[in-house]
Scaffold this motif. Structure first.
Motif, PDB file in Angstrom:
ATOM      1  N   ALA A   1    -133.973  -7.749  54.220  1.00  0.00           N
ATOM      2  CA  ALA A   1    -132.893  -7.060  54.929  1.00  0.00           C
ATOM      3  C   ALA A   1    -133.450  -6.190  56.048  1.00  0.00           C
ATOM      4  CB  ALA A   1    -132.086  -6.220  53.948  1.00  0.00           C
ATOM      5  N   TYR A   2    -134.469  -5.410  55.740  1.00  0.00           N
ATOM      6  CA  TYR A   2    -135.079  -4.531  56.738  1.00  0.00           C
ATOM      7  C   TYR A   2    -135.741  -5.350  57.850  1.00  0.00           C
ATOM      8  CZ  TYR A   2    -137.633  -0.480  58.601  1.00  0.00           C
ATOM      9  OH  TYR A   2    -138.119   0.521  59.414  1.00  0.00           O
ATOM     10  N   GLN A   3    -136.414  -6.422  57.468  1.00  0.00           N
ATOM     11  CA  GLN A   3    -137.091  -7.277  58.456  1.00  0.00           C
ATOM     12  C   GLN A   3    -136.091  -7.902  59.426  1.00  0.00           C
ATOM     13  OE1 GLN A   3    -139.517 -10.031  56.207  1.00  0.00           O
ATOM     14  NE2 GLN A   3    -140.536  -8.352  55.136  1.00  0.00           N
ATOM     15  N   LEU A   4    -134.923  -8.248  58.907  1.00  0.00           N
ATOM     16  CA  LEU A   4    -133.885  -8.824  59.759  1.00  0.00           C
ATOM     17  C   LEU A   4    -133.329  -7.777  60.723  1.00  0.00           C
ATOM     18  CD1 LEU A   4    -132.203 -11.256  60.493  1.00  0.00           C
ATOM     19  CD2 LEU A   4    -130.684 -10.760  58.579  1.00  0.00           C
ATOM     20  N   LEU A   5    -133.143  -6.558  60.238  1.00  0.00           N
ATOM     21  CA  LEU A   5    -132.698  -5.470  61.123  1.00  0.00           C
ATOM     22  C   LEU A   5    -133.743  -5.193  62.198  1.00  0.00           C
ATOM     23  CD1 LEU A   5    -131.143  -2.861  58.618  1.00  0.00           C
ATOM     24  CD2 LEU A   5    -129.966  -4.587  59.978  1.00  0.00           C
ATOM     25  N   ALA A   6    -135.014  -5.203  61.803  1.00  0.00           N
ATOM     26  CA  ALA A   6    -136.103  -4.948  62.752  1.00  0.00           C
ATOM     27  C   ALA A   6    -136.146  -6.029  63.823  1.00  0.00           C
ATOM     28  CB  ALA A   6    -137.440  -4.877  62.015  1.00  0.00           C
ATOM     29  N   LEU A   7    -135.981  -7.280  63.421  1.00  0.00           N
ATOM     30  CA  LEU A   7    -135.989  -8.398  64.370  1.00  0.00           C
ATOM     31  C   LEU A   7    -134.830  -8.273  65.358  1.00  0.00           C
ATOM     32  CD1 LEU A   7    -137.135 -11.153  65.289  1.00  0.00           C
ATOM     33  CD2 LEU A   7    -135.628 -12.227  63.602  1.00  0.00           C
ATOM     34  N   THR A   8    -133.675  -7.851  64.869  1.00  0.00           N
ATOM     35  CA  THR A   8    -132.509  -7.674  65.725  1.00  0.00           C
ATOM     36  C   THR A   8    -132.745  -6.534  66.714  1.00  0.00           C
ATOM     37  OG1 THR A   8    -131.142  -8.411  63.864  1.00  0.00           O
ATOM     38  CG2 THR A   8    -129.994  -7.420  65.721  1.00  0.00           C
TER      39      THR A   8
ATOM     40  N   GLY B   1    -132.501  -7.449  70.506  1.00  0.00           N
ATOM     41  CA  GLY B   1    -131.191  -7.049  71.030  1.00  0.00           C
ATOM     42  C   GLY B   1    -130.053  -7.849  70.444  1.00  0.00           C
ATOM     43  N   GLU B   2    -130.276  -9.147  70.262  1.00  0.00           N
ATOM     44  CA  GLU B   2    -129.282 -10.009  69.608  1.00  0.00           C
ATOM     45  C   GLU B   2    -130.032 -11.119  68.891  1.00  0.00           C
ATOM     46  OE1 GLU B   2    -125.691 -11.032  71.720  1.00  0.00           O
ATOM     47  OE2 GLU B   2    -125.643 -13.027  70.824  1.00  0.00           O
ATOM     48  N   CYS B   3    -129.832 -11.210  67.608  1.00  0.00           N
ATOM     49  CA  CYS B   3    -130.592 -12.157  66.786  1.00  0.00           C
ATOM     50  C   CYS B   3    -129.868 -13.499  66.688  1.00  0.00           C
ATOM     51  CB  CYS B   3    -130.791 -11.566  65.387  1.00  0.00           C
ATOM     52  SG  CYS B   3    -131.831 -12.567  64.314  1.00  0.00           S
ATOM     53  N   SER B   4    -130.604 -14.563  66.943  1.00  0.00           N
ATOM     54  CA  SER B   4    -130.058 -15.914  66.806  1.00  0.00           C
ATOM     55  C   SER B   4    -129.993 -16.301  65.332  1.00  0.00           C
ATOM     56  CB  SER B   4    -130.960 -16.898  67.556  1.00  0.00           C
ATOM     57  OG  SER B   4    -130.683 -18.227  67.168  1.00  0.00           O
TER      58      SER B   4
ATOM     59  N   ILE C   1    -125.013  -4.529  60.653  1.00  0.00           N
ATOM     60  CA  ILE C   1    -124.984  -5.500  61.757  1.00  0.00           C
ATOM     61  C   ILE C   1    -123.562  -6.002  61.946  1.00  0.00           C
ATOM     62  CG2 ILE C   1    -127.377  -6.290  61.424  1.00  0.00           C
ATOM     63  CD1 ILE C   1    -126.186  -8.862  60.178  1.00  0.00           C
ATOM     64  N   LYS C   2    -123.330  -6.628  63.095  1.00  0.00           N
ATOM     65  CA  LYS C   2    -122.030  -7.234  63.377  1.00  0.00           C
ATOM     66  C   LYS C   2    -122.262  -8.571  64.075  1.00  0.00           C
ATOM     67  CE  LYS C   2    -121.817  -4.495  67.624  1.00  0.00           C
ATOM     68  NZ  LYS C   2    -121.139  -3.405  68.342  1.00  0.00           N
ATOM     69  N   THR C   3    -121.301  -9.461  63.934  1.00  0.00           N
ATOM     70  CA  THR C   3    -121.379 -10.767  64.601  1.00  0.00           C
ATOM     71  C   THR C   3    -120.801 -10.651  66.002  1.00  0.00           C
ATOM     72  OG1 THR C   3    -121.125 -11.938  62.504  1.00  0.00           O
ATOM     73  CG2 THR C   3    -120.657 -13.182  64.501  1.00  0.00           C
ATOM     74  N   HIS C   4    -121.503 -11.230  66.970  1.00  0.00           N
ATOM     75  CA  HIS C   4    -120.977 -11.294  68.340  1.00  0.00           C
ATOM     76  C   HIS C   4    -120.815 -12.769  68.684  1.00  0.00           C
ATOM     77  CE1 HIS C   4    -120.150  -9.611  72.325  1.00  0.00           C
ATOM     78  NE2 HIS C   4    -120.737 -10.700  72.804  1.00  0.00           N
ATOM     79  N   TYR C   5    -119.581 -13.182  68.935  1.00  0.00           N
ATOM     80  CA  TYR C   5    -119.301 -14.592  69.233  1.00  0.00           C
ATOM     81  C   TYR C   5    -118.560 -14.685  70.551  1.00  0.00           C
ATOM     82  CZ  TYR C   5    -117.810 -19.435  68.740  1.00  0.00           C
ATOM     83  OH  TYR C   5    -117.601 -20.785  68.957  1.00  0.00           O
ATOM     84  N   ARG C   6    -119.156 -15.394  71.504  1.00  0.00           N
ATOM     85  CA  ARG C   6    -118.523 -15.598  72.811  1.00  0.00           C
ATOM     86  C   ARG C   6    -119.165 -16.807  73.474  1.00  0.00           C
ATOM     87  NH1 ARG C   6    -117.767 -11.011  77.591  1.00  0.00           N
ATOM     88  NH2 ARG C   6    -116.861 -12.418  79.143  1.00  0.00           N
TER      89      ARG C   6
ATOM     90  N   ARG D   1    -125.829  -8.474  66.118  1.00  0.00           N
ATOM     91  CA  ARG D   1    -126.261  -7.254  66.787  1.00  0.00           C
ATOM     92  C   ARG D   1    -126.235  -6.093  65.805  1.00  0.00           C
ATOM     93  NH1 ARG D   1    -123.135  -7.364  72.681  1.00  0.00           N
ATOM     94  NH2 ARG D   1    -124.116  -9.286  73.462  1.00  0.00           N
ATOM     95  N   LEU D   2    -127.050  -5.085  66.076  1.00  0.00           N
ATOM     96  CA  LEU D   2    -127.052  -3.888  65.246  1.00  0.00           C
ATOM     97  C   LEU D   2    -125.820  -3.040  65.551  1.00  0.00           C
ATOM     98  CD1 LEU D   2    -130.765  -2.656  65.520  1.00  0.00           C
ATOM     99  CD2 LEU D   2    -129.713  -3.810  63.572  1.00  0.00           C
ATOM    100  N   THR D   3    -125.268  -2.428  64.530  1.00  0.00           N
ATOM    101  CA  THR D   3    -124.237  -1.412  64.720  1.00  0.00           C
ATOM    102  C   THR D   3    -124.935  -0.074  64.949  1.00  0.00           C
ATOM    103  OG1 THR D   3    -124.185  -0.922  62.357  1.00  0.00           O
ATOM    104  CG2 THR D   3    -122.677  -2.641  63.157  1.00  0.00           C
TER     105      THR D   3
END
Length: 371
Positions: free
Chosen positions: A7-14, A18-21, A48-53, A60-62
């Protein structure tokens, strides 16, 4: 939150990107089924939150997620989570979002391959006024934004497609991400990247007064291209640059163009390319049953076997592969190639009947050399 958790590693990567794939999550070694549960949990907890466009989904991080990381390790994350930067306030236009997501894939691969990327674990090489002598924790990666801390000096490479620079023992790589298609490419701009690095090895922040271990003036500066899969490498090998040569093609901006896929096999190859000692050990093993190169062939090769020139292609240097193909065709010769098993299909397509191919079992290599 425990920094050793997924979980922490994923937050760090984001934070880094700036935006994690979604594709970057598996590159961290997280199983797909667990990855989905983890993302759901982090979203429910408000980190985190999902950004879809434009049909592009990313994470992305909140503000809560940023606060957690900044409180836990400001030295590591303040560079990414402060100010009006792409990593702190990602834009919504498609090209910039895509680049952030590509960066997340590159970062994930680097981290999983054991490359140092975090700010608090490496010296501030490119920060203005840096005059100390630093020890580089090789292999270590500096993003293009970190290199631009040089200021006016880095303006000349502003349009470069490089994601950053990977410093390895005895060589330096400019890292690019091309996805599943040809990336935009400007010869003069990418040549300036190599020129800038050469200058700093001799006179600037990379000379012997500033870093240890130091790089001699003849240090190879190589291009390292990362793509979606091995099929992309065939597009790169056969590209002529498209209209007005505005897309990638093999030119002379770098003396080496290595390619690896954004997959576990690519991470293994990344470890190999970042360790000249490992590469030398593998070369020595492969050459032990072969004859020395024959100057009479009139082409670049590593060894000979039964009168046939042999090329070691496990490092997948596309420029060298292209030269070998051209020379075989010109001299009307047949060749023999030694590569990893995951590289074979593409090389067979590229060379056709001009070569026979012998493969190295990737799993056996990993068992013998990496564990």
């Amino acid at each position: 939150m425990d920094p050793s958790t997924s979980a922490y590693q994923l937050l760090a990567l984001t934070a880094l990107s700036g935006e994690c794939s979604p594709d970057a999550v598996s590159r961290l070694g997280i199983r797909p089924s667990y990855g989905e549960k983890l993302l759901t949990k982090l979203k429910e907890e408000g980190y985190i939150k999902t950004h879809y466009r434009d049909r592009l989904r990313g994470y992305r991080l909140t503000n809560k997620g940023k606060k957690l990381l900044l409180t836990d390790n400001p030295e590591r994350f303040s560079f990414y989570l402060g100010g009006n930067t792409d990593t702190n306030r990602p834009r919504s236009d498609y090209p910039r979002r895509l680049r952030l997501q590509q960066a997340s894939i590159v970062y994930a691969m680097l981290l999983h391959a054991g490359v140092t990327v975090f700010r608090d674990e490496k010296p501030p090489l490119f920060q203005p006024g840096n005059q100390e002598c630093h020890r580089l924790p090789l292999p270590v990666f500096y993003s293009s934004r970190e290199i631009k801390e040089l200021g006016a000096e880095a303006v000349k490479i502003n349009n470069s497609r490089t994601m950053g620079i990977l410093f390895a023992p005895k060589c330096i790589y400019a890292v690019f991400y091309t996805g599943d298609s040809l990336m935009k490419w400007e010869y003069r701009t990418e040549l300036k990247v190599k020129t800038m690095l050469n200058y700093h090895i001799s006179h600037g922040v990379l000379n012997r007064e500033h870093i240890s271990p130091c790089y001699p003036p003849d240090t190879p500066i190589k291009a390292l291209l990362i793509g979606t899969d091995m099929d992309t490498s065939l597009k790169l090998l056969t590209s002529t640059g498209g209209f007005q040569k505005s897309y990638f093609y093999l030119d002379t901006s770098f003396d080496y163009f290595h390619y690896l896929p954004a997959a576990p096999a690519g991470e293994t190859l990344l470890q190999l390319l970042a360790s000249p000692y490992l590469s030398a050990a593998l070369r020595q093993l492969l050459l032990s049953d072969l004859q020395p190169p024959c100057p009479d062939y009139g082409l670049e090769h590593d060894a000979a076997a039964n009168g046939i020139p042999v090329l070691l292609a496990f490092d997948f240097d596309m420029l060298r592969l292209s030269r070998f193909y051209t020379a075989l065709s010109f001299h009307g010769l047949s060749g023999h190639i030694i590569c990893f098993d995951f590289q074979k299909a593409v090389l067979q397509q590229y060379f056709g009947e001009a070569v026979t191919i012998e493969t190295i079992d990737l799993q056996k290599f990993e068992g013998r050399f990496l564990h």
